[in-house]
Write an enzyme that holds these catalytic residues in place. Structure first.
Site, short mmCIF file in Angstrom:
data_model
loop_
_atom_site.label_atom_id
_atom_site.label_comp_id
_atom_site.label_asym_id
_atom_site.label_seq_id
_atom_site.Cartn_x
_atom_site.Cartn_y
_atom_site.Cartn_z
N LYS A 258 73.51 45.85 40.26
CA LYS A 258 72.81 46.10 41.43
C LYS A 258 72.34 47.44 41.53
O LYS A 258 71.31 47.62 42.05
CB LYS A 258 73.59 45.64 42.83
CG LYS A 258 73.55 44.21 42.84
CD LYS A 258 74.14 43.89 44.21
CE LYS A 258 74.14 42.26 44.33
NZ LYS A 258 75.63 41.91 44.75
N ARG A 259 72.82 48.34 40.94
CA ARG A 259 72.47 49.82 40.94
C ARG A 259 71.32 49.89 40.22
O ARG A 259 70.25 50.95 40.40
CB ARG A 259 73.51 50.61 40.63
CG ARG A 259 74.51 51.21 41.66
CD ARG A 259 75.53 52.25 41.15
NE ARG A 259 76.63 51.20 40.76
CZ ARG A 259 77.27 51.17 39.53
NH1 ARG A 259 76.82 52.28 38.81
NH2 ARG A 259 78.18 50.49 38.98
#
Ligand code: GLU
Length: 465
Positions: free
Chosen positions: A238-239
């Site tokens: 998700k980063r």
């Protein structure tokens, strides 16, 4: 050829999953085969109906519809159990009465560095039918073999030492068969010829091959796709970027653009980037899938999405936007009349990278800019500008038809008389109309906006100086 996409409904459809589905679908279409979808819902604790719905919705959005009715793994649980009983009768699997806690404790005794394995306490124990009434799991009895090999269409021959495995559980104490067993049985039932899935499943393949052997069934051909990586080279997280298809949908990506982008993640056809569906089907083959992980590049996806947006006609855009970003679309249709919308779309689509950005820009153009950026005014509005703008407004009053051709001719004429470049008038006009110095053609925008509103905005800028 029969292939399947087998998502577990424990989350939304991940873009890695979407790519696996796309590769399966293209493989089926290219080979005149059959593409199936099976929901693997045997992890009852983590599976949720909400995710089943979301995954199916995302697949539909990407136009990845199965050729035969959807199946659910849990619906076959009785067949799974029957087959486990047959294996039990043949002595190929055995009941394990060990308490899970004891197994865990014994595992802790293993020295560091040694893979955690079941110690075989129940492997050779005899048992009676009455014993089978007591809580137990069923474990697979590893055969006396040293190695297990298979030919992977992407990775070539893959070999595992059997001592990397242990007598793994195929039926849990709660009576639910485990993933490895269900996958094999379902793939047999569904007559799957090729299993195309993510590389994260490669370590399951030796166990599954042993189950095929025990069931006396021919295994399918395997193809393990390399992972999608983040910019740092690790597994995409998700980063790095949004990871679920639904997020891309909500952000205003077009399904065709995301599809095209995901196809190129790990597969290539020369250096071609933009493909029609038919081209993808015609060109697709697994031997052109690379072994290395593919890095997810949001910038490239935005670029590709922009190309797809520019290829849309207004009605196609309206349909796609209604499906993905309807709330935003409603705000847009509330501020613009239909005939103006089509014209504006043609102008704004030239610069957009997502449908959201496109719609936001069109919405904001519906209102006269409220606060002008002081820096921009300083840069573009000189004392001479005021005169140019007044001349322009005067010219507009005298103009019969406010077409962009007439408007630009007027602007050119004024600039020529004053000995300045067109930009000296065009940029302040743009600023007055849109509040920004980046926009579609300012004279085209004026034509859509109409004479009165355009003049009003120009006067507002002049009056505000
Ligand atoms: N259900 C598995 C997953 O979602 C896929 C299993 C397979 O393709 O064999 O990762």
């Amino acid at each position: 050829m029969r292939v399947r996409f087998a998502p577990s409904p424990t989350g939304h459809l991940h873009i890695g999953g979407a790519r696996t589905a796309i590769f399966n679908w293209l493989f089926a279409r290219h080979n005149n085969g059959v593409f199936l979808v099976r929901v693997e819902d045997t992890d009852v604790e983590r599976s949720k109906q909400e995710y089943v719905d979301s995954i199916l919705e995302s697949l539909k959005w990407l136009h990845l519809t199965p050729d035969e009715p959807l199946t659910f793994q849990l619906s076959r649980i009785e067949e799974h159990k029957q087959l486990i009983n047959q294996l039990l009768e043949k002595g190929l699997v055995y009941p394990c009465f060990c308490e899970p806690k004891d197994v865990e404790d014994r595992l802790k005794d293993f020295k560091k560095g040694i893979a955690e394995k079941y110690d075989g306490t129940c492997r050779d124990k005899s048992y009676t039918p009455k014993d089978l009434k007591k809580p137990h799991a069923i474990r697979f009895k590893l055969p006396e073999r040293e190695k297990i090999s298979f030919k992977d269409l992407i990775r070539g021959t893959v070999t595992f030492d059997i001592d990397q495995l242990d007598d793994f559980v195929i039926l849990r104490r709660d009576g639910v068969p485990t993933y490895n067993f269900c996958v094999v049985v379902d793939d047999i039932f569904m007559k799957i010829s090729h299993v195309i899935r993510g590389e994260d499943h490669i370590s399951n393949t030796p166990k599954q091959l042993l189950i095929y052997d025990a069931l006396g069934a021919e295994p399918p051909i395997f193809a393990h796709l390399p992972l999608i990586l983040g910019s740092s080279g690790g597994k995409l997280s998700k980063r790095d970027a949004a990871v679920s298809v639904v997020e891309y949908k909500n952000q205003g990506f077009l399904p065709e653009a995301l599809f095209n982008y995901l196809v190129r993640l790990g597969w290539a056809h020369g250096d071609q980037e933009v493909f029609s569906k038919q081209e993808m089907i015609d060109f697709f083959s697994l031997d052109k899938v690379g072994k290395k992980g593919a890095i997810f590049d949001t910038k490239k996806l935005l670029w590709l999405n922009g190309i797809y947006i520019r290829n849309l006609k207004f009605n196609e855009f309206a349909k796609a936007a209604a499906e993905a970003i309807n709330d935003k679309l409603k705000k847009l249709t509330a501020v613009w009349k239909e005939d103006m919308l089509g014209q504006l779309f043609e102008l704004y689509k030239e610069r957009a990278t997502t449908m959201c950005e496109l719609v936001d820009n069109m919405i904001s153009f519906a209102h006269a800019p409220e606060h002008l950026d002081v820096g921009l005014i300083k840069k573009w509005v000189s004392p001479q500008t005021k005169t140019l703008l007044f001349e322009f407004v005067k010219g507009m009053d005298e103009m019969e038809e406010h077409t962009h051709e007439n408007l630009i001719a007027l602007a050119r004429h004024i600039c020529e008389l004053s000995g300045v470049k067109l930009v000296a008038l065009a940029q302040p006009l743009r600023l007055a109309l849109t509040g920004s110095t980046h926009s579609p053609g300012v004279f085209e925008l004026m034509e859509v906006l109409g004479c009165e509103e355009s003049k009003k905005r120009v006067k507002q800028l002049v009056g505000g100086l």
